[in-house]
Write a protein that holds these residues in place. Sequence first.
Motif, PDB file in Angstrom:
ATOM      1  N   GLN A 196      23.441 -30.996 -12.415  1.00  0.00           N
ATOM      2  CA  GLN A 196      24.349 -31.095 -13.555  1.00  0.00           C
ATOM      3  C   GLN A 196      25.639 -31.777 -13.142  1.00  0.00           C
ATOM      4  N   ARG A 197      26.058 -32.764 -13.946  1.00  0.00           N
ATOM      5  CA  ARG A 197      27.299 -33.491 -13.680  1.00  0.00           C
ATOM      6  C   ARG A 197      28.103 -33.551 -14.973  1.00  0.00           C
ATOM      7  N   ASN A 198      29.343 -33.104 -14.898  1.00  0.00           N
ATOM      8  CA  ASN A 198      30.206 -33.105 -16.081  1.00  0.00           C
ATOM      9  C   ASN A 198      29.517 -32.456 -17.283  1.00  0.00           C
ATOM     10  N   ASN A 246      24.140 -45.325   7.222  1.00  0.00           N
ATOM     11  CA  ASN A 246      23.808 -43.912   7.476  1.00  0.00           C
ATOM     12  C   ASN A 246      24.477 -42.985   6.452  1.00  0.00           C
ATOM     13  N   SER A 247      24.119 -43.171   5.209  1.00  0.00           N
ATOM     14  CA  SER A 247      24.695 -42.356   4.139  1.00  0.00           C
ATOM     15  C   SER A 247      23.629 -42.043   3.099  1.00  0.00           C
ATOM     16  N   ASN A 248      23.938 -41.134   2.194  1.00  0.00           N
ATOM     17  CA  ASN A 248      23.010 -40.781   1.125  1.00  0.00           C
ATOM     18  C   ASN A 248      23.772 -40.528  -0.165  1.00  0.00           C
ATOM     19  N   PHE A 249      23.067 -40.605  -1.284  1.00  0.00           N
ATOM     20  CA  PHE A 249      23.672 -40.284  -2.573  1.00  0.00           C
ATOM     21  C   PHE A 249      22.592 -39.827  -3.537  1.00  0.00           C
ATOM     22  N   ASN A 250      23.006 -39.211  -4.636  1.00  0.00           N
ATOM     23  CA  ASN A 250      22.074 -38.683  -5.630  1.00  0.00           C
ATOM     24  C   ASN A 250      21.932 -39.663  -6.787  1.00  0.00           C
ATOM     25  N   PHE A 251      20.773 -40.323  -6.839  1.00  0.00           N
ATOM     26  CA  PHE A 251      20.475 -41.201  -7.969  1.00  0.00           C
ATOM     27  C   PHE A 251      19.978 -40.322  -9.118  1.00  0.00           C
ATOM     28  N   GLY A 252      20.698 -40.360 -10.240  1.00  0.00           N
ATOM     29  CA  GLY A 252      20.405 -39.417 -11.308  1.00  0.00           C
ATOM     30  C   GLY A 252      19.817 -40.031 -12.564  1.00  0.00           C
ATOM     31  N   ILE A 253      18.925 -39.275 -13.188  1.00  0.00           N
ATOM     32  CA  ILE A 253      18.416 -39.607 -14.521  1.00  0.00           C
ATOM     33  C   ILE A 253      19.140 -38.693 -15.502  1.00  0.00           C
ATOM     34  N   ASN A 254      19.942 -39.278 -16.371  1.00  0.00           N
ATOM     35  CA  ASN A 254      20.724 -38.519 -17.338  1.00  0.00           C
ATOM     36  C   ASN A 254      19.821 -38.071 -18.487  1.00  0.00           C
ATOM     37  N   LEU A 255      19.730 -36.762 -18.705  1.00  0.00           N
ATOM     38  CA  LEU A 255      18.885 -36.242 -19.780  1.00  0.00           C
ATOM     39  C   LEU A 255      19.588 -36.242 -21.132  1.00  0.00           C
ATOM     40  N   ASN A 297      24.787 -23.846 -19.578  1.00  0.00           N
ATOM     41  CA  ASN A 297      26.077 -24.373 -19.135  1.00  0.00           C
ATOM     42  C   ASN A 297      26.377 -25.753 -19.702  1.00  0.00           C
ATOM     43  N   SER A 298      25.361 -26.446 -20.194  1.00  0.00           N
ATOM     44  CA  SER A 298      25.554 -27.796 -20.728  1.00  0.00           C
ATOM     45  C   SER A 298      26.165 -27.735 -22.123  1.00  0.00           C
ATOM     46  N   VAL A 299      27.215 -28.525 -22.331  1.00  0.00           N
ATOM     47  CA  VAL A 299      27.872 -28.545 -23.644  1.00  0.00           C
ATOM     48  C   VAL A 299      27.256 -29.597 -24.557  1.00  0.00           C
ATOM     49  N   PHE A 300      26.291 -30.361 -24.047  1.00  0.00           N
ATOM     50  CA  PHE A 300      25.707 -31.448 -24.830  1.00  0.00           C
ATOM     51  C   PHE A 300      24.367 -31.077 -25.450  1.00  0.00           C
ATOM     52  N   ILE A 301      23.818 -29.923 -25.054  1.00  0.00           N
ATOM     53  CA  ILE A 301      22.555 -29.473 -25.632  1.00  0.00           C
ATOM     54  C   ILE A 301      22.855 -28.630 -26.859  1.00  0.00           C
TER      55      ILE A 301
END
Length: 346
Positions: A196-198, A246-255, A297-301
């Motif tokens: 969950q992001r924002n 040498n790094s990583n990140f979270n590639f996200g699919i926004n629902l 917790n999501s305010v968009f659902i």
Amino acid sequence: MKQKKLIGIVFICSLFFIATGKVDATSGGHGFSVTPINKNKNSIRAGYFEIETKPDKQEVLSVKITNGSDNDMKIKVELNNATTNDNGITAYDATTKKDTTLKTGFSDIATIKEDTVLVKKDSSTVVDIKVSTPKEQFDGVILGGLRFSDVETEKKSTKETSAVSNNISYVIGVVLQETPKPIIPKMALNKVGADQRNYRNYISANLQNTEPVIIKELSAHAKVTKKGDTMVLYEASKNKMRMAPNSNFNFGINLENQALIPGKYLMDISGESDGIPYSFTKEFEIQKKEANDLNENSVFIKKENNTWLYVFIILGLIIVIGLIIYLIYRKSKQKRIEEGENVNEE
């Protein structure tokens, strides 16, 4: 030589994104600025340090801090590793955890005498950062950043609740390289799961650059299916991302406004890192409690309002119970009447 130019171009782009969105903080004057000082020939490229070094050598990076305000300023100096944020942009955040594939980070080899520097009003001071390279030769690049921020405005910004902050920070990048040996990017897929992001629900795939090389152009296309099914439920694509070594990140699919549904899924993700294709498939599971917590917790659902349903159920139960009581009473009365008639007949 071409490789160095490409690294330089990408590095300048990454610094541009660092500056984007910052607001100049002042203390009654013009705030502060930072300038790298070229003590070593060819060590500065368009505002950042590019050092060709050797094993077990000490380099000194000098930066001039200028206070153009009407008050004295305390400037915090951080020596941070290069990372990749979840937007696919190179960043220099001290709070980001060190990647598991990063053997020697910039923060491991860089030191400064004092991490807070007092700069008098309307004056300048020079700070020296010492870099001691590893005893053994390293391949690829070590990428880091010198981050400068005003202590007072940074303290205030942490207390603010508004989206706009008057905090400002400057980053001067540092590229260290010992050998011109080309390094081929290599991608890896780590954990996949709900996120969950924002207050928006995501399905995130942790992508990792396992090599000491800057990925100048990264693309990714991800799709999610239910395990055992071929219908694509969620998908997302993004191009022109960059990754620090040498790094990583979270590639996200926004629902968007969709709720997470518990179950077992498959993530298929593919793309190119500097023209080299990669492809991964990974199974993951969304637990019922996890889905419920994130959805709540999501305010968009859009939450279902079941008040009227409960009212109808209760009314229905009252009517049924009332009907049963009435039927029992009627039957009992009828029985008494019949028994009374029999008595009269006798």
